[in-house]
Design a protein around this motif. Structure first.
Motif, short mmCIF file in Angstrom:
data_model
loop_
_atom_site.label_atom_id
_atom_site.label_comp_id
_atom_site.label_asym_id
_atom_site.label_seq_id
_atom_site.Cartn_x
_atom_site.Cartn_y
_atom_site.Cartn_z
N ASP A 166 0.85 -1.19 0.00
CA ASP A 166 0.00 0.00 0.00
C ASP A 166 0.89 1.23 0.00
O ASP A 166 1.61 1.50 0.96
CB ASP A 166 -0.91 -0.01 1.22
N GLY B 210 -8.96 2.96 1.32
CA GLY B 210 -9.20 1.65 1.91
C GLY B 210 -8.62 0.48 1.15
O GLY B 210 -8.98 -0.67 1.40
N ALA C 120 -5.76 -1.00 1.34
CA ALA C 120 -5.06 -1.96 2.20
C ALA C 120 -6.04 -2.92 2.88
O ALA C 120 -5.82 -4.14 2.90
CB ALA C 120 -4.23 -1.22 3.25
N LYS C 121 -7.11 -2.40 3.43
CA LYS C 121 -8.09 -3.23 4.13
C LYS C 121 -8.75 -4.21 3.17
O LYS C 121 -8.93 -5.39 3.49
CB LYS C 121 -9.14 -2.35 4.79
N ILE C 122 -9.10 -3.74 1.98
CA ILE C 122 -9.74 -4.61 0.99
C ILE C 122 -8.78 -5.71 0.56
O ILE C 122 -9.18 -6.88 0.43
CB ILE C 122 -10.20 -3.77 -0.23
N GLU D 176 -6.29 -6.98 2.25
CA GLU D 176 -6.12 -7.94 3.35
C GLU D 176 -7.32 -8.87 3.45
O GLU D 176 -7.17 -10.09 3.63
CB GLU D 176 -5.93 -7.17 4.66
N GLN D 177 -8.51 -8.33 3.29
CA GLN D 177 -9.72 -9.15 3.34
C GLN D 177 -9.77 -10.14 2.18
O GLN D 177 -10.35 -11.22 2.30
CB GLN D 177 -10.96 -8.25 3.32
N ASN E 192 3.09 -1.68 4.25
CA ASN E 192 2.90 -0.25 4.04
C ASN E 192 4.20 0.42 3.62
O ASN E 192 5.24 0.25 4.26
CB ASN E 192 2.38 0.38 5.34
#
Length: 234
Positions: free
Chosen positions: A40, A46, A48-50, A52-53, A60
């Motif tokens: 990222d 968002g 990074a969150k997506i 990871e999911q 980072n």
């Protein structure tokens, strides 16, 4: 042996504000890949969150720069035999990764570049400045090092020990051409395969702006000239 599942193969995806595309990219990567690393690079949407999911390992690198993100991903991929680089914007076709790594598995090459010039590009996927810049950069490398490249495509695979030997440093837009120039200077085996290329999802940080296009051109040509004036193994 050509079964990619027998090797530790990592995928590094530099990503900045690719929330619309990143989950689809990750989901389409072949199951034999050992590790998917999304770097990222200062996203605010968002990404990074997506990622990871979706099952990726996310690290980072807050300082913007394509090369910086790639270097951070390489550190995370320290245990891999082969590293595949691809973009997170949905333009590359992950299913073509099998063909991309095959020449390395067969020991025919240490670097394999997915050439959009040899493959099929969706209309509008590559702008005219991109096409011209790629062709001009490849022509310069042919003049300096007799290296017959057709593209600077981001979708590429390289043997890990080869990448270590190149001692890559380019922090931004010169990353791909620095790799190719150093491969050519050292007479390391490389090949290109045709790949498909689609219109990206979202707006490009480079070709989507006049400033980005100009900066990319300056960095690419500057990187080639820097490599040309250093000796053959620097």
């Amino acid at each position: 042996m050509t079964d990619p599942s027998k090797f530790e193969i990592c995928v590094v995806i530099p990503a900045r504000n690719e929330a619309l595309a990143i989950a689809g990219v990750i989901g389409a990567i072949p199951s034999w890949v050992s590790k998917i690393i999304v770097v990222d690079n200062g996203s605010s949407d968002g990404t990074a969150k997506i990622a990871e999911q979706a099952g990726a390992t996310v690290i980072n690198e807050p300082v913007p720069g394509y090369g910086r993100a790639c270097l951070a991903g390489i550190e995370e991929a320290s245990a891999c035999d082969i590293i595949v680089f691809m973009d997170g914007d949905g333009a590359d076709i992950p299913a073509e990764m099998t063909s991309l790594v095959k020449p390395i598995l067969l020991d025919h090459a240490d670097l394999v570049i997915g050439s959009r010039a040899l493959g099929t590009c969706e209309a509008g996927a590559l702008t005219f400045p991109q096409q011209f810049g790629n062709a001009f950069a490849c022509a310069l490398m042919r003049i300096f090092w007799q290296a017959h490249y057709t593209d600077l495509g981001p979708f590429r695979a390289i043997r890990r020990e080869t990448l270590n030997a190149l001692a890559m440093t380019a922090p931004t837009y010169g990353w791909t051409v620095e790799m190719q120039a150093r491969i050519a200077k050292r007479r390391i085996k490389f090949t290109e395969i045709p790949v498909s290329y689609k219109r990206r999802i979202g707006t490009s940080k480079i070709s989507g702006t006049i400033k980005g296009t100009i900066l990319a051109g300056v960095y690419i040509i500057g990187t080639i000239m820097r490599e040309a004036i250093t000796n053959s193994t620097d």
